[in-house]
Write an enzyme that holds these catalytic residues in place. Structure first.
Site, PDB file in Angstrom:
ATOM      1  N   ASP A 122       0.863  -1.188   0.000  1.00 57.76           N
ATOM      2  CA  ASP A 122       0.000   0.000   0.000  1.00 57.76           C
ATOM      3  C   ASP A 122       0.902   1.241   0.000  1.00 57.76           C
ATOM      4  O   ASP A 122       2.135   1.131  -0.104  1.00 57.76           O
ATOM      5  CB  ASP A 122      -1.018  -0.042   1.155  1.00 57.76           C
ATOM      6  CG  ASP A 122      -0.401   0.186   2.533  1.00 57.76           C
ATOM      7  OD1 ASP A 122       0.836   0.371   2.624  1.00 57.76           O
ATOM      8  OD2 ASP A 122      -1.166   0.171   3.522  1.00 57.76           O
ATOM      9  N   CYS A 134       2.863  -3.472   3.998  1.00 54.65           N
ATOM     10  CA  CYS A 134       2.080  -2.271   4.338  1.00 54.65           C
ATOM     11  C   CYS A 134       2.846  -1.559   5.443  1.00 54.65           C
ATOM     12  O   CYS A 134       4.062  -1.742   5.570  1.00 54.65           O
ATOM     13  CB  CYS A 134       0.644  -2.622   4.704  1.00 54.65           C
ATOM     14  SG  CYS A 134       0.436  -3.729   6.115  1.00 54.65           S
ATOM     15  N   THR A 190       2.573  -1.913   8.791  1.00 53.71           N
ATOM     16  CA  THR A 190       2.978  -2.874   9.828  1.00 53.71           C
ATOM     17  C   THR A 190       3.135  -4.305   9.312  1.00 53.71           C
ATOM     18  O   THR A 190       3.721  -5.147  10.000  1.00 53.71           O
ATOM     19  CB  THR A 190       1.893  -2.945  10.925  1.00 53.71           C
ATOM     20  OG1 THR A 190       0.662  -3.343  10.299  1.00 53.71           O
ATOM     21  CG2 THR A 190       1.707  -1.600  11.617  1.00 53.71           C
ATOM     22  N   HIS A 209       7.905 -25.014   8.354  1.00 60.10           N
ATOM     23  CA  HIS A 209       6.848 -25.657   9.145  1.00 60.10           C
ATOM     24  C   HIS A 209       5.439 -25.356   8.639  1.00 60.10           C
ATOM     25  O   HIS A 209       4.571 -26.216   8.705  1.00 60.10           O
ATOM     26  CB  HIS A 209       6.928 -25.220  10.610  1.00 60.10           C
ATOM     27  CG  HIS A 209       8.118 -25.783  11.328  1.00 60.10           C
ATOM     28  ND1 HIS A 209       8.214 -25.801  12.705  1.00 60.10           N
ATOM     29  CD2 HIS A 209       9.266 -26.347  10.874  1.00 60.10           C
ATOM     30  CE1 HIS A 209       9.370 -26.353  13.068  1.00 60.10           C
ATOM     31  NE2 HIS A 209      10.033 -26.687  11.967  1.00 60.10           N
ATOM     32  N   ARG A 234       4.937 -34.849   9.461  1.00 60.76           N
ATOM     33  CA  ARG A 234       4.897 -34.042  10.690  1.00 60.76           C
ATOM     34  C   ARG A 234       4.226 -32.684  10.458  1.00 60.76           C
ATOM     35  O   ARG A 234       3.310 -32.300  11.201  1.00 60.76           O
ATOM     36  CB  ARG A 234       6.329 -33.857  11.210  1.00 60.76           C
ATOM     37  CG  ARG A 234       6.405 -33.051  12.483  1.00 60.76           C
ATOM     38  CD  ARG A 234       7.817 -33.044  13.064  1.00 60.76           C
ATOM     39  NE  ARG A 234       7.986 -31.917  13.960  1.00 60.76           N
ATOM     40  CZ  ARG A 234       9.074 -31.157  14.026  1.00 60.76           C
ATOM     41  NH1 ARG A 234      10.102 -31.420  13.235  1.00 60.76           N
ATOM     42  NH2 ARG A 234       9.150 -30.165  14.868  1.00 60.76           N
ATOM     43  N   HIS A 235       4.681 -31.965   9.457  1.00 63.55           N
ATOM     44  CA  HIS A 235       4.095 -30.640   9.203  1.00 63.55           C
ATOM     45  C   HIS A 235       2.920 -30.702   8.239  1.00 63.55           C
ATOM     46  O   HIS A 235       1.986 -29.908   8.341  1.00 63.55           O
ATOM     47  CB  HIS A 235       5.169 -29.683   8.705  1.00 63.55           C
ATOM     48  CG  HIS A 235       6.270 -29.493   9.703  1.00 63.55           C
ATOM     49  ND1 HIS A 235       6.043 -28.973  10.956  1.00 63.55           N
ATOM     50  CD2 HIS A 235       7.581 -29.816   9.659  1.00 63.55           C
ATOM     51  CE1 HIS A 235       7.167 -28.965  11.648  1.00 63.55           C
ATOM     52  NE2 HIS A 235       8.120 -29.474  10.880  1.00 63.55           N
TER      53      HIS A 235
END
Ligand code: RB5
Length: 153
Positions: free
Chosen positions: A9, A66, A68, A99, A134-135
């Protein structure tokens, strides 16, 4: 070579342009979904445009910036098949690929400087998902939540 889609943005225009130049210098194909000016715009619209490029198979991974990184990640995670991670440290950028099989990296132009941002990008793009049950089973559970097929117990 991966095809990467980037978007931002108005709060992150300069950083997005720096990321784009960095990706092109590394030889990636880059699709830039905007914004292209410093005029105020709405981050959910940019995130929606970017996620479409991933869900339609045009691009493999995305980067959203953006102020944050939070609004972009919230908006991106509303899309089926999108796993967006807001990261401001390199450990998280690596682990969210290994992960979570994250396919969108978000960060904030008001949070990280350009040097760290480019490190986050490189680590995210250069790290592979840890294949195996596992993941994978947890990624499948994320999809089940999205599809409403998970047992609520
Ligand atoms: C724009 O001022 C700002 O709200 C936006 O860039 C972002 O930080 C939202 O999460």
């Amino acid at each position: 070579m991966k095809h990467i889609v980037i978007g931002c943005d108005h709060a992150a225009l300069d950083l997005k342009n720096a990321v784009r130049a960095h990706l092109e210098a590394r030889g990636f194909a880059v699709t830039d979904v905007g914004t292209y000016t410093s005029d105020s715009c709405h981050y959910p619209e940019i995130a929606h445009r970017l996620c479409g490029k991933i869900t339609d198979g045009t691009c493999e991974l995305g980067i959203l910036i953006c102020g944050t990184g939070i609004g972009m990640s919230m908006a991106a995670n509303k899309h089926k098949g999108i796993r967006a991670a807001c990261c401001s440290d390199t450990y998280s950028a690596k682990l969210t690929r290994e992960h979570n099989d994250a396919n969108v990296l978000c960060f904030g132009a008001r949070v990280v400087g350009e040097g760290l941002a480019l490190d986050l990008v490189d680590i995210f793009l250069d790290t592979k998902f840890s294949e195996g049950p596992r993941h994978k089973q947890r990624i499948d559970l994320l999809a089940a939540i999205e599809n409403g097929t998970i047992d609520a117990q």
